[in-house]
Design an enzyme around this catalytic site. Structure first.
Site, PDB file in Angstrom:
ATOM      1  N   GLY A   1      31.371  32.542  37.658  1.00 47.83           N
ATOM      2  CA  GLY A   1      31.756  34.050  38.183  1.00 47.83           C
ATOM      3  C   GLY A   1      31.805  34.723  36.283  1.00 47.83           C
TER       4      GLY A   1
ATOM      5  N   CYS B   1      53.578  55.501  34.461  1.00 46.98           N
ATOM      6  CA  CYS B   1      54.725  54.651  33.760  1.00 46.98           C
ATOM      7  C   CYS B   1      54.921  53.484  33.937  1.00 46.98           C
ATOM      8  CB  CYS B   1      55.198  55.553  34.659  1.00 46.98           C
ATOM      9  SG  CYS B   1      55.137  57.207  33.921  1.00 46.98           S
ATOM     10  N   GLU B   2      54.852  52.785  32.913  1.00 48.94           N
ATOM     11  CA  GLU B   2      55.465  51.178  33.250  1.00 48.94           C
ATOM     12  C   GLU B   2      55.193  49.929  32.043  1.00 48.94           C
ATOM     13  OE1 GLU B   2      55.196  47.892  36.062  1.00 48.94           O
ATOM     14  OE2 GLU B   2      54.268  49.217  37.619  1.00 48.94           O
TER      15      GLU B   2
ATOM     16  N   ARG C   1      44.576  42.405  33.285  1.00 49.96           N
ATOM     17  CA  ARG C   1      44.728  41.661  32.617  1.00 49.96           C
ATOM     18  C   ARG C   1      45.545  41.443  30.919  1.00 49.96           C
ATOM     19  NH1 ARG C   1      41.043  38.927  31.080  1.00 49.96           N
ATOM     20  NH2 ARG C   1      41.813  36.477  31.750  1.00 49.96           N
TER      21      ARG C   1
ATOM     22  N   TYR D   1      36.635  40.239  36.327  1.00 47.19           N
ATOM     23  CA  TYR D   1      38.064  40.496  36.537  1.00 47.19           C
ATOM     24  C   TYR D   1      38.698  41.608  36.076  1.00 47.19           C
ATOM     25  CZ  TYR D   1      37.406  35.281  38.185  1.00 47.19           C
ATOM     26  OH  TYR D   1      36.314  34.548  38.903  1.00 47.19           O
TER      27      TYR D   1
ATOM     28  N   TYR E   1      47.713  38.588  32.746  1.00 49.06           N
ATOM     29  CA  TYR E   1      47.381  37.319  32.110  1.00 49.06           C
ATOM     30  C   TYR E   1      48.134  36.944  30.459  1.00 49.06           C
ATOM     31  CZ  TYR E   1      44.563  37.657  36.395  1.00 49.06           C
ATOM     32  OH  TYR E   1      44.463  37.341  37.541  1.00 49.06           O
TER      33      TYR E   1
HETATM   34  N1  LLP Z   1      35.386  28.689  42.862  1.00 47.97           N
HETATM   35  C1  LLP Z   1      36.486  29.374  42.945  1.00 47.97           C
HETATM   36  C2  LLP Z   1      36.540  29.066  44.592  1.00 47.97           C
HETATM   37  C3  LLP Z   1      37.656  30.118  42.589  1.00 47.97           C
HETATM   38  O1  LLP Z   1      38.784  30.393  42.828  1.00 47.97           O
HETATM   39  C4  LLP Z   1      37.145  30.727  41.270  1.00 47.97           C
HETATM   40  C5  LLP Z   1      38.096  31.546  40.545  1.00 47.97           C
HETATM   41  C6  LLP Z   1      35.739  30.555  41.555  1.00 47.97           C
HETATM   42  C7  LLP Z   1      34.426  29.573  41.554  1.00 47.97           C
HETATM   43  C8  LLP Z   1      35.291  31.488  40.120  1.00 47.97           C
HETATM   44  O2  LLP Z   1      35.650  31.112  38.622  1.00 47.97           O
HETATM   45  P1  LLP Z   1      35.535  31.372  37.314  1.00 47.97           P
HETATM   46  O3  LLP Z   1      33.529  31.297  36.800  1.00 47.97           O
HETATM   47  O4  LLP Z   1      34.856  33.827  36.643  1.00 47.97           O
HETATM   48  O5  LLP Z   1      35.962  31.141  36.276  1.00 47.97           O
HETATM   49  N2  LLP Z   1      41.322  37.392  38.060  1.00 47.97           N
HETATM   50  C9  LLP Z   1      41.677  36.319  36.861  1.00 47.97           C
HETATM   51  C10 LLP Z   1      41.208  34.894  36.989  1.00 47.97           C
HETATM   52  C11 LLP Z   1      41.141  34.520  38.912  1.00 47.97           C
HETATM   53  C12 LLP Z   1      39.620  33.196  38.674  1.00 47.97           C
HETATM   54  C13 LLP Z   1      39.792  32.984  40.469  1.00 47.97           C
HETATM   55  N3  LLP Z   1      39.105  32.203  40.367  1.00 47.97           N
HETATM   56  C14 LLP Z   1      41.224  36.674  35.460  1.00 47.97           C
HETATM   57  O6  LLP Z   1      40.891  37.663  35.461  1.00 47.97           O
HETATM   58  O7  LLP Z   1      41.136  35.931  34.276  1.00 47.97           O
END
Ligand code: LLP
Length: 421
Positions: A278, A345-346, A315, A374, A319
Site C-alpha cells: 500500500g 481545538c486540541e 498521522r 494513510y 503515530y
Molecule cells: N495487508 C494487510 C493485511 C494490511 O493490514 C496492510 C496495512 C497492508 C497489507 C498494507 O501495508 P503497507 O504496505 O501499506 O504497509 N494508518 C497507518 C498504517 C496502517 C496499516 C494497516 N494495514 C499509518 O498511517 O501508518
C-alpha cells in the site's frame, strides 16, 4: 520529460509534471492534496520488477488510499486489490477491478459482507480466526457457493514499528497461531464449499528491518511445507504488505533488499505468491499543501498556524509520525524552532513539532510531504471542517478526483428535529 514526483524548478518553486503547485492552489484553494501518477507508476513498476523472479501477483492495499481513481490507476497497470471492507470492494468494482483479483482481509468481516463477497466470487478470503471461518462456512453452505480460503498466520514477531501498526505479535487481534493453522487447514478439506488455497502473513506496516520479513515468510513457508509433506495442497502464499518508506530522507524504499529475501526463499519453489503493498506504492506520490494563517509567539514558543489540521492528516497525532514540511517556494532567511499547528481545538492538532523552520508569513504556502498513503483516507469532518480538494496529475494535466461537500451540503443531510412537537 519532467522528473517524477515533486521537484523544484530553477526559481525554487515546487512543481509536478511541469505544473506549478501555486497555480493549483490559486484554482483549487487550500488545504489541497496533490498526487503524481508518474511516481505511482514508477513505484508500481519497481515492485513488479522486485517480484518478477518469483510467481507473484500484486494486490494494491486499498486502505492506503481508497480514491476510486487511485485504485483504478493501479488496476489499469494490472494490479488486483486487497480490501478490508465491503465498502472497499464496491470502490474496487467502480475502479474496474475484477472480483477474481480481490483478496478480502481483516478481522471483522460481518455476515452481510461475507455474503456479498461470496456472491461476487472474490479471489479469496484471508481468514483471521476459526470463528470467522465458521461464519463463512455457514454462509457458503446456505448459498451453495464455494469460498477460497487462505489462513493468516500470527507468527508472533514484533517488527520494530510503531505499536499501533505492528500486527504480527500474539497479543494483537490479527491472525491465527501457527499450530492451530495446521489443524484448521487440514480440517477444511472435510468441509463442503470450503476450498483451501493457501496461507498468509502480514506483520505490520512501515518496516525497515527486513530480517523480520525473512523470519515471518520462513515461518509461513515452514508451515506450508509441513502441510504439503502430509499430502495437502498449498498453492498460494500471501506475503502481505509493510515495506517502509522514508519520510525524512529523499530515499527510495529498499525494494532491492526485499527482492533478495523473496528470491532466497521462493525462487525455486512452486508457491504462487501474492503481495499487498500500500504505502510503498502511493505514499511518496502525494503532498498536502497548506496556507499559513498566521505566526503566533507565546513567550519563547513559536507557532506557525496553518489551514490544514489533524482532520486532513492525523498521522503526526496518532503515530507521532514525521512528515517533512517546507515552503512551496524556496526561501532564505532566519530559522527558528516552531510547532506547525492546525486550527482544531486540541493540543494534539499539530503537523510538526519542534522543527527548525525558515520564517514565513501569512498566506505563504507550505508543502507537507509524503501524504499519498494513510492521509486523506483517514480524514474526518471534526470541528465541522470540510474535506480538502484532491487533485491527481496525469500526463501533465490536473484532474479533480471528487466533488467536495460544502458545509451547507453537510448540514442539509442532517434531519432537523422539532423539539417542541
Ligand atoms: N495487508 C494487510 C493485511 C494490511 O493490514 C496492510 C496495512 C497492508 C497489507 C498494507 O501495508 P503497507 O504496505 O501499506 O504497509 N494508518 C497507518 C498504517 C496502517 C496499516 C494497516 N494495514 C499509518 O498511517 O501508518
Amino acid at each position: 520529460m519532467y522528473p517524477t514526483g515533486f521537484y523544484r524548478d530553477k526559481n525554487g518553486e515546487l512543481n509536478v509534471q511541469g505544473i506549478k503547485i501555486n497555480t493549483l492552489t490559486a484554482k483549487y484553494g487550500t488545504p489541497l492534496f496533490v498526487y503524481d501518477t508518474g511516481l505511482m507508476k514508477e513505484r508500481y513498476e519497481v515492485f513488479l520488477n522486485t517480484v518478477k523472479n518469483v510467481k507473484g501477483n500484486i494486490h494494491y492495499a486499498v486502505k492506503a488510499n481508497d480514491s476510486v481513481n487511485i485504485i483504478k490507476f493501479f488496476g489499469d497497470l494490472g494490479a488486483g486489490a486487497d480490501i478490508v471492507s465491503i465498502g472497499e470492494f464496491h470502490k474496487c468494482v467502480a475502479a474496474g477491478i475484477a472480483s477474481n483479483k480481490i483478496i478480502f482481509s481483516g478481522v471483522g468481516k460481518d455476515k452481510d459482507e461475507i455474503e456479498i463477497a461470496l456472491k461476487n466470487k472474490i479471489l479469496q478470503f484471508n481468514i483471521e480466526s476459526k470463528e470467522e471461518l465458521y461464519d463463512i462456512y455457514e454462509i457458503a453452505k446456505k448459498l451453495k457457493i464455494s469460498a477460497n480460503i487462505c489462513l493468516r498466520i500470527n507468527p508472533d514477531i514484533a517488527p520494530q514499528t510503531h505499536k499501533k501498526i505492528s500486527t504480527g505479535e500474539k497479543e494483537t487481534k490479527f491472525g491465527i497461531d501457527s499450530e492451530e493453522v495446521i489443524s484448521i487447514y487440514k480440517k477444511l478439506h472435510e468441509l463442503d464449499y470450503m476450498n483451501p488455497v493457501g496461507l498468509g502473513v502480514h506483520i505490520g506496516s512501515q518496516i525497515f528491518d527486513f530480517s523480520f520479513f525473512h523470519r515471518a515468510y520462513s515461518n509461513l513457508k515452514d508451515v506450508a511445507d509441513n502441510l504439503k509433506k502430509s499430502g495437502y495442497i498449498v498453492p498460494t502464499l500471501d506475503l502481505g504488505g509493510g515495506i517502509g518508506i522514508y519520510y525524512e530522507k529523499n530515499k527510495k524504499p529498499n525494494f532491492d533488499n526485499y527482492k533478495k529475501i523473496i528470491s532466497e526463499l521462493f525462487l525455486n519453489s512452486d508457491y504462487k505468491l501474492s503481495f499487498e503493498p500500500g504505502r510503498s506504492l502511493v505514499g511518496e506520490a502525494g503532498v498536502l499543501i497548506t496556507k499559513v494563517i498566521r505566526n503566533k509567539t507565546n513567550k519563547d514558543k513559536n507557532f506557525i498556524v496553518v489551514d490544514a489540521a489533524m482532520n486532513n492528516l492525523i498521522r503526526p497525532t496518532l503515530y507521532d509520525a514525521y512528515h517533512e514540511v517546507e515552503p512551496v517556494k524556496k526561501k532564505s532567511g532566519l530559522e527558528r524552532i516552531v510547532d506547525i499547528v492546525g486550527p482544531i481545538c486540541e493540543t494534539g492538532d499539530y503537523l510538526a513539532l519542534n522543527r527548525k523552520f525558515i520564517e514565513v508569513k501569512c498566506n505563504d504556502l507550505l508543502t507537507i510531504r509524503t501524504t499519498g498513503a494513510y492521509s486523506s483516507v483517514m480524514k474526518s469532518n471534526y470541528n465541522s471542517r470540510i474535506d480538502a480538494v484532491e487533485i491527481l496529475i496525469h500526463n501533465g494535466r490536473p484532474y479533480q478526483m471528487k466533488e467536495i461537500e460544502t458545509i451547507h451540503d453537510i448540514i442539509l443531510k442532517e434531519k432537523i428535529i422539532d423539539f417542541h412537537q
